[in-house]
Write an enzyme that holds these catalytic residues in place. Structure first.
Site, PDB file in Angstrom:
ATOM      1  N   VAL A   1       1.054  -1.161   0.281  1.00  0.00           N
ATOM      2  CA  VAL A   1      -0.451   0.505   0.180  1.00  0.00           C
ATOM      3  C   VAL A   1       1.054   0.818  -0.070  1.00  0.00           C
ATOM      4  O   VAL A   1       2.109   1.629   0.516  1.00  0.00           O
ATOM      5  CB  VAL A   1      -1.072  -0.062   1.085  1.00  0.00           C
ATOM      6  CG1 VAL A   1      -1.713  -1.102   1.277  1.00  0.00           C
ATOM      7  CG2 VAL A   1      -0.673   0.008   2.132  1.00  0.00           C
ATOM      8  N   SER A   2       0.481   2.599  -0.855  1.00  0.00           N
ATOM      9  CA  SER A   2       0.916   3.453  -0.762  1.00  0.00           C
ATOM     10  C   SER A   2       1.579   4.519   0.625  1.00  0.00           C
ATOM     11  O   SER A   2       2.419   4.815   1.191  1.00  0.00           O
ATOM     12  CB  SER A   2       0.650   4.349  -1.826  1.00  0.00           C
ATOM     13  OG  SER A   2       0.284   3.555  -2.766  1.00  0.00           O
ATOM     14  N   THR A   3       0.340   4.099   1.431  1.00  0.00           N
ATOM     15  CA  THR A   3       0.532   5.186   2.782  1.00  0.00           C
ATOM     16  C   THR A   3       0.424   4.501   4.093  1.00  0.00           C
ATOM     17  O   THR A   3      -0.165   3.334   4.089  1.00  0.00           O
ATOM     18  CB  THR A   3      -0.464   6.531   2.338  1.00  0.00           C
ATOM     19  OG1 THR A   3      -1.542   5.857   2.778  1.00  0.00           O
ATOM     20  CG2 THR A   3      -0.204   7.489   1.448  1.00  0.00           C
TER      21      THR A   3
END
Length: 179
Positions: free
Chosen positions: A9-11
């Site tokens: 996931v990015s964050t």
């Protein structure tokens, strides 16, 4: 032959649980996961570890292509590494299986769309920032360094390296204010 999973996931506030569960259902014996941007390969330690570890006959499973990379260059680099090692790539939510010609073709098409989506998002973000600036709403982030403090310390004879150390900033930032 072993089946390994990779989730991303990015964050930090996003959750990996759904991806991890899908990878377990796909038969992954080991799942590596991380919270990092997919727009570049640098800084993705778990992916690097996994790519180094995989050997001939292994299978790398992801949930979707955009979890692996967001640009065609990076996707091509990763898949080339996998092919050279004799490792197959599969996705749980997309018909990607690089062991077949149709799977490879679909992989390439999805990669183009993932990169296109990233470019559209960047474009919309820049348009939004420009509109906010025009309204006087957006002024950028607040400075992390006080120019008056830099100049005061320099006037007292403190060198740029020491100023940077005291203020917890990069020396190049100090030089920008001293010019």
């Amino acid at each position: 032959m072993a089946t390994y999973g990779y989730a991303r996931v990015s964050t930090t506030d996003q959750d990996l649980t759904i991806q991890q569960e899908a990878l377990k259902r796909a038969g992954c014996t080991v799942i590596r996961f991380e919270k990092a941007t997919g727009t570049k390969l640098e800084g993705r330690r778990e992916l690097t570890t996994l790519l180094d570890f995989l050997t001939t006959g292994d299978v790398l499973v992801i949930t979707r292509l955009d979890r692996l990379a967001r640009s065609m260059d990076d996707l091509t680099t990763i898949v080339r590494q996998l092919e050279q090692k004799g490792v197959e790539l599969r996705a749980t939510e997309q018909p990607i299986d690089t062991s077949s010609p149709a799977g490879k073709a679909f992989f390439q098409m999805l990669g183009v769309f993932a990169e296109f989506e990233t470019n559209l998002r960047k474009e919309r973000q820049l348009e939004g920032i420009a509109a906010a600036k025009a309204k006087g709403v957006y002024k950028g982030r607040k400075p992390s360094i006080d120019p008056a403090v830099v100049k005061q310390l320099a006037a007292e004879g403190v060198g740029p390296s020491e100023i940077a150390k005291r203020m917890g900033v990069a020396r190049s930032s100090v030089y920008r204010f001293l010019e």
